[in-house]
Design an enzyme around this catalytic site. Structure first.
Site: not given
Length: 689
Positions: A278, A336, A359, A476
């Site tokens: 990307c 991305h 994109d 977490r």
């Protein structure tokens, strides 16, 4: 009757016009100008000079293979005393005997591309035509009437003129930057960008229509978005690959600039270059758009959703051991990248001008072609899914909910919903500085705000049906200091019991090497605690040691490890999921510049890197480049292996061509350590006058 005018020479004043139009770095051998801004040429006639009232001078400009006035690809205009607004014009500036200075100007809506310029001189009934040369016309971010006009000069310098930048990668919890040489003014790049327009399928289908639409940055952006990838078998620039098998090409992580990619594409006869991911697709598109004059920047979205069925929900499946199962084509990418381009949108209702998302990474088809955008960032923020182009897909990238389905041994599925995971830390390089600008607020309202819920309602997404589960147990994952390549490190599951009673649970922690697009590899750490007692209103931590000997051999070019924690309560059967992507840090490349940094004066770069691994590095290669600093790429292959804790180093001479601030960029590759990047800013003083 006066003898006819004969043109002896024409000077297109490439150097002067280049300076005035900010295109001088494209070279002094070709005329490159920006639309809506005058440029000057000098005509020298043989014998007598031009006489007003006796001679008539007119100019023809033509672009494309079949120029037509009605399509805006041809214009015929006469020499006048004052320019005309909104059309091509030629104004007499100065006359000195047989020498004539003429100021030509295009309208701010002219088609961009390569033009042929012709002079028609007539005296009475006699006339002659003289070819004056070719020039290239670009979009003009400095002209208030141009569709790409950008008000602030520092932004124009960054988004149109800057040939270097930073692209943000890593993970949401550990954001890294990698240098990139956009190189839009380097030799051959303009010609390559124009060639890309001339072999795009829309041009091949209808040359006249395609050229007539080249005044519109929306149209150009859509063409470039499709042409940077090759998924439509359209002679696109890059072939994408994500499986970590790049032996017959270049690993996407090895690139440090667009120039090498675009030149390879041309050298291959417009066949795809192997390979891109990307950030490479986005960076090449950014180069092309900046080259054509459109303000552009590369943007990174962390925890980016790929919603294949358009329901704004990403379904992920986990086994009882915390292993991900591929039951859905939906993905969450660690990050991305796409491009934003600045332009007006006269094709839409008011309110959508400004940054547009483009994109070029091939993911889904748009109007039958692998491209995406331009999508107004304002439409994404407001949830206006009907606005052109491709808003639903980009909206999902930054807003989708994530549902984890825990598949039990009897086939039953338990649901754990996360509605604030996707679309984090949306980042781009700051204007004029090597720091990160967070632009998340331009894409979405604050998480949980009333306005955010309103936007979701407008997007016809019933978020209430997927409300965040309020388990009494929360978890977490945290990281110990420094997950350095070659070292062991710890991750911790922090579990809190917010209820009034003790809970008996089972905890499974699983670590696997991963790629940035969410794909996972072999396991590199596992812990299964069958009897974990959680006291009421208490928090406890459980460590998982991750060893280099287990992750090292399977680490991908993305340096990622995905840690999944699955906590299951025995009494209710409910599960809590926590996931963290750990970025493994590469060693630093150190760059030292020796000598006085001055234009056309030799400098030496000393480049060093310490091998942090407990084993030798073989097949070591340094690749160095920098627009305005080096002539193309320099490649240095080291003859000997680099032993553990030893230095890989070399010295390189170079002669800077251009004054100003530049980046010297370095990539290091070897058999066990790949895609290591570094850069050094160098300020080059101009030659003394």
């Amino acid at each position: 009757m006066a003898e006819e005018l004969v043109l002896e020479t024409c000077d297109l004043q490439c150097e002067r016009n280049g300076r005035e139009h900010r295109t001088e770095e494209m070279g002094s051998q070709q005329l490159v100008v920006r639309r809506g801004q005058p440029f000057t040429i000098t005509l020298n006639f043989a014998g007598r000079g031009y006489e007003e009232g006796v001679d008539k001078l007119a100019f023809d400009v033509e672009t494309g293979p079949c120029p037509v006035e009605t399509s805006g690809t041809r214009s015929h205009f006469t020499l006048t005393d004052c320019p005309e607004e909104g059309t091509w014009s030629a104004v007499l500036q100065q006359q000195d005997g047989a020498t004539l200075c003429v100021s030509l100007c295009s309208p701010s809506i002219a088609r961009v591309g390569r033009y042929r310029l012709t002079l028609e001189a007539s005296t009475g009934y006699q006339g002659s035509s003289f070819h004056l040369g070719d020039f290239v016309l670009l979009f003009n971010a400095w002209h208030p009437e141009d569709a790409v006009y950008l008000k602030e000069e520092d932004e124009r310098r960054e988004y149109v003129l800057s040939q270097q930048g930073l692209i943000y990668m890593g993970s949401r919890d550990y954001i890294t930057s990698t240098p990139w040489n956009f190189g839009q003014f380097e030799d051959e790049i303009l010609a390559i960008c124009l060639e890309m327009l001339d072999i795009n399928p829309k041009f091949l289908r209808d040359q006249n229509l395609d050229c007539s639409r080249r005044n519109d940055p929306v149209y150009i952006g859509r063409v470039v978005s499709a042409m940077v990838n090759c998924n439509d078998e359209d002679h696109g620039v890059l072939l994408g690959r994500w499986d970590n098998h790049y032996e017959d090409g270049m690993s996407p992580m090895a690139w440090i600039g667009s120039v090498d990619i675009l030149k390879r594409w041309r050298r291959l006869g417009c066949q795809p270059v192997k390979y891109g991911q990307c950030w490479v697709f986005a960076a090449v598109a950014c180069t092309v758009m900046r080259c054509l004059g459109v303000p552009s920047r590369v943007v990174t979205n962390y925890n980016s959703a790929h919603d294949t069925n358009g329901n704004l929900v990403i379904d992920r499946y986990l086994s009882e051991t915390g292993m991900e199962e591929r039951r859905s084509t939906d993905m969450i990418w660690n990050f991305h990248c796409w491009v934003e381009c600045w332009m007006t949108r006269p094709d839409l209702a008011p309110g959508y001008d400004g940054w547009q998302a483009l994109d070029p990474t091939p993911q889904e088809k748009s109007e039958g072609v692998y491209c995406c955008g331009p999508a107004p960032v304002k439409a994404i923020k407001e949830g206006d899914l009907q606005v052109q182009y491709d808003i639903p897909f980009v909206f999902a990238e930054v807003n989708a909910d994530v549902v984890y389905w825990i598949v039990q041994s009897d086939g039953e599925k338990k649901k754990s919903t996360h509605s604030s995971v996707v679309g984090k830390n949306i980042s781009t390089k700051s204007v004029g500085r090597d720091s990160r600008e967070d632009i998340t607020h331009t894409y979405k309202y604050p998480e949980g705000s009333e306005k955010e819920r309103e936007v979701f309602s407008k997007a016809e997404h019933e978020k209430s049906s997927l409300g965040e589960q309020e388990e009494g147990l929360h978890m977490r994952i945290k990281l110990s200091e420094g997950a350095n390549n070659g070292s062991d490190f710890d991750v911790f599951a922090f579990i809190s019991n917010d209820t009034d009673k003790e809970r008996e649970c089972r905890l499974r922690l699983c670590a696997r090497t991963a790629s940035y697009n969410g794909e996972v590899g072999p396991q590199c750490g596992f812990k299964d605690l069958l009897n974990l007692s959680l006291q009421p209103h208490m928090e406890q931590s459980v460590p998982l040691r991750i060893l280099y000997e287990q992750y090292g051999p399977n680490l991908t070019q993305d340096n990622m490890i995905k840690v999944v924690a699955l906590l299951t309560e025995y009494e209710t059967g409910d599960s809590v999921v926590a996931i963290r992507d750990v970025y493994i840090q590469n060693p630093e490349i150190k760059i030292r510049i020796l000598g006085e940094p001055m234009q056309e004066r030799k400098l030496v770069a000393e480049i060093r890197l310490v091998n942090p691994l407990a084993e030798p590095l073989n097949n070591c290669i340094f690749v160095v480049e920098g627009a305005g600093l080096t002539e193309g790429q320099r490649i240095e292959e080291l003859e000997d292996p680099v032993e553990p804790q030893a230095e890989a180093k070399f010295r390189m001479e170079f002669v800077p061509r251009q004054a100003g601030l530049h980046k010297l960029m370095v990539d290091f590759e070897s058999d066990k350590l790949t895609g290591v990047k570094g850069y050094r800013n160098v300020i080059i003083a101009p030659l003394p006058k």
